[in-house]
Design a protein around this motif. Structure first.
Motif, short mmCIF file in Angstrom:
data_model
loop_
_atom_site.label_atom_id
_atom_site.label_comp_id
_atom_site.label_asym_id
_atom_site.label_seq_id
_atom_site.Cartn_x
_atom_site.Cartn_y
_atom_site.Cartn_z
N ALA A 101 48.21 43.91 38.99
CA ALA A 101 48.66 42.84 38.09
C ALA A 101 48.46 41.47 38.73
N GLY A 102 48.76 41.36 40.02
CA GLY A 102 48.57 40.09 40.72
C GLY A 102 47.11 39.68 40.75
N ALA A 103 46.24 40.63 41.05
CA ALA A 103 44.80 40.34 41.09
C ALA A 103 44.28 40.01 39.69
N ALA A 104 44.78 40.71 38.68
CA ALA A 104 44.36 40.43 37.30
C ALA A 104 44.83 39.04 36.87
N GLY A 105 46.02 38.66 37.29
CA GLY A 105 46.53 37.33 36.97
C GLY A 105 45.66 36.24 37.59
N LEU A 106 45.27 36.44 38.84
CA LEU A 106 44.38 35.46 39.48
C LEU A 106 43.03 35.42 38.78
N ALA A 107 42.53 36.58 38.34
CA ALA A 107 41.25 36.62 37.64
C ALA A 107 41.32 35.82 36.35
N ARG A 108 42.44 35.91 35.65
CA ARG A 108 42.62 35.14 34.42
C ARG A 108 42.63 33.63 34.70
N GLU A 109 43.01 33.27 35.92
CA GLU A 109 43.05 31.86 36.31
C GLU A 109 41.72 31.39 36.91
N GLY A 110 40.70 32.24 36.86
CA GLY A 110 39.38 31.86 37.35
C GLY A 110 39.07 32.30 38.77
N HIS A 111 39.88 33.19 39.32
CA HIS A 111 39.66 33.68 40.69
C HIS A 111 39.54 35.21 40.67
N PRO A 112 38.36 35.72 40.27
CA PRO A 112 38.20 37.17 40.06
C PRO A 112 37.94 37.98 41.32
N GLU A 113 37.85 37.33 42.48
CA GLU A 113 37.41 38.04 43.69
C GLU A 113 38.32 39.19 44.08
N HIS A 114 39.64 39.03 43.96
CA HIS A 114 40.55 40.12 44.34
C HIS A 114 40.41 41.32 43.40
N LEU A 115 40.34 41.03 42.12
CA LEU A 115 40.21 42.11 41.15
C LEU A 115 38.88 42.84 41.34
N ALA A 116 37.82 42.09 41.56
CA ALA A 116 36.51 42.72 41.80
C ALA A 116 36.54 43.54 43.09
N ARG A 117 37.22 43.05 44.08
CA ARG A 117 37.30 43.72 45.37
C ARG A 117 38.03 45.06 45.28
N LEU A 118 38.96 45.18 44.34
CA LEU A 118 39.72 46.42 44.20
C LEU A 118 38.82 47.61 43.83
N SER A 119 37.71 47.35 43.18
CA SER A 119 36.75 48.40 42.80
C SER A 119 37.40 49.52 41.99
N LEU A 120 38.30 49.16 41.11
CA LEU A 120 38.98 50.16 40.29
C LEU A 120 38.37 50.23 38.89
N ALA A 121 38.46 51.41 38.30
CA ALA A 121 38.13 51.54 36.88
C ALA A 121 39.34 50.98 36.14
N ILE A 122 39.15 49.87 35.48
CA ILE A 122 40.28 49.19 34.82
C ILE A 122 40.04 49.13 33.33
N GLN A 123 41.03 49.58 32.60
CA GLN A 123 41.03 49.43 31.15
C GLN A 123 41.94 48.22 30.87
N HIS A 124 41.39 47.19 30.25
CA HIS A 124 42.11 45.94 30.06
C HIS A 124 42.45 45.77 28.58
N HIS A 125 43.70 45.41 28.30
CA HIS A 125 44.16 45.15 26.94
C HIS A 125 44.80 43.77 26.88
N ASP A 126 44.36 42.94 25.97
CA ASP A 126 45.05 41.68 25.71
C ASP A 126 45.94 41.88 24.51
N VAL A 127 47.20 41.51 24.63
CA VAL A 127 48.17 41.70 23.56
C VAL A 127 48.57 40.33 23.04
N PRO A 128 48.34 40.06 21.76
CA PRO A 128 48.75 38.75 21.24
C PRO A 128 50.28 38.67 21.12
N MET A 129 50.81 37.53 21.51
CA MET A 129 52.24 37.28 21.31
C MET A 129 52.47 37.09 19.82
N ARG A 130 53.47 37.78 19.30
CA ARG A 130 53.79 37.60 17.88
C ARG A 130 55.21 37.20 17.72
#
Length: 170
Positions: free
Chosen positions: A141-170
């Motif tokens: 979650a921390g690495a994904a949060g940084l990726a959303r802020e324009g810093h994808p290096e940690h998430l890419a470094r994890l080398s995980l199969a990631i299924q990503h879901h964006d949930v709209p606030m309602r």
């Protein structure tokens, strides 16, 4: 929110490897508390385990502070069924306050009532200091949060199969 999925057979090996990432006198890994150098070490260590892991990331953003619990419920509404779709039968969540845990379990009951989650899926709570496997979703979650802020290096470094879901606030 994030979840790390592993088989029951892999759990002890993963716990031991995660404990091996601790510094002396450190009792748990927590993304927010780690320096950039430590984050690089932690993501490298987890990347070495990535063959045994799959992860799911659910993001409800942006979230005003006053809507944190609402965002959590929306994320759980997506995360738990996604985990069941991956064959997960036991979900271990980080323990919070008793009242917050009850709200999470009420959400689980609502998902079951809506036939979005079967009764076969158990939800339990654990403290991160006692369950090293909880350090995985925290890191993801921390690495994904940084990726959303324009810093994808940690998430890419994890080398995980990631299924990503964006949930709209309602």
């Amino acid at each position: 929110m994030a979840a790390a999925i592993c088989t029951a057979e892999e759990q002890e090996r993963l716990r031991a490897a995660l404990r091996g990432l601790l510094l002396p006198r450190q009792d748990r890994l927590h993304w927010r508390d780690e320096s950039e150098a430590r984050r690089l070490q932690i993501t490298a260590g987890i990347a070495a385990l990535s063959a045994a892991l799959h992860s799911v990331v659910v993001v409800a953003a942006p979230v005003p502070d006053a809507k944190q619990e609402r965002a959590r419920r929306l994320c759980l509404e997506t995360l738990h069924p996604a985990l069941e779709a991956h064959g997960v039968s036991l979900i271990v969540q980080e323990q919070r306050t008793p009242q917050q845990n009850r709200r999470d379990l009420q959400m689980v009951d609502a998902l079951r009532s809506a036939h979005l989650l079967s009764a076969a899926v158990r939800v339990e709570f654990a403290q991160p200091i006692e369950e090293p496997l909880l350090w995985l979703p925290d890191t993801i979650a921390g690495a994904a949060g940084l990726a959303r802020e324009g810093h994808p290096e940690h998430l890419a470094r994890l080398s995980l199969a990631i299924q990503h879901h964006d949930v709209p606030m309602r």
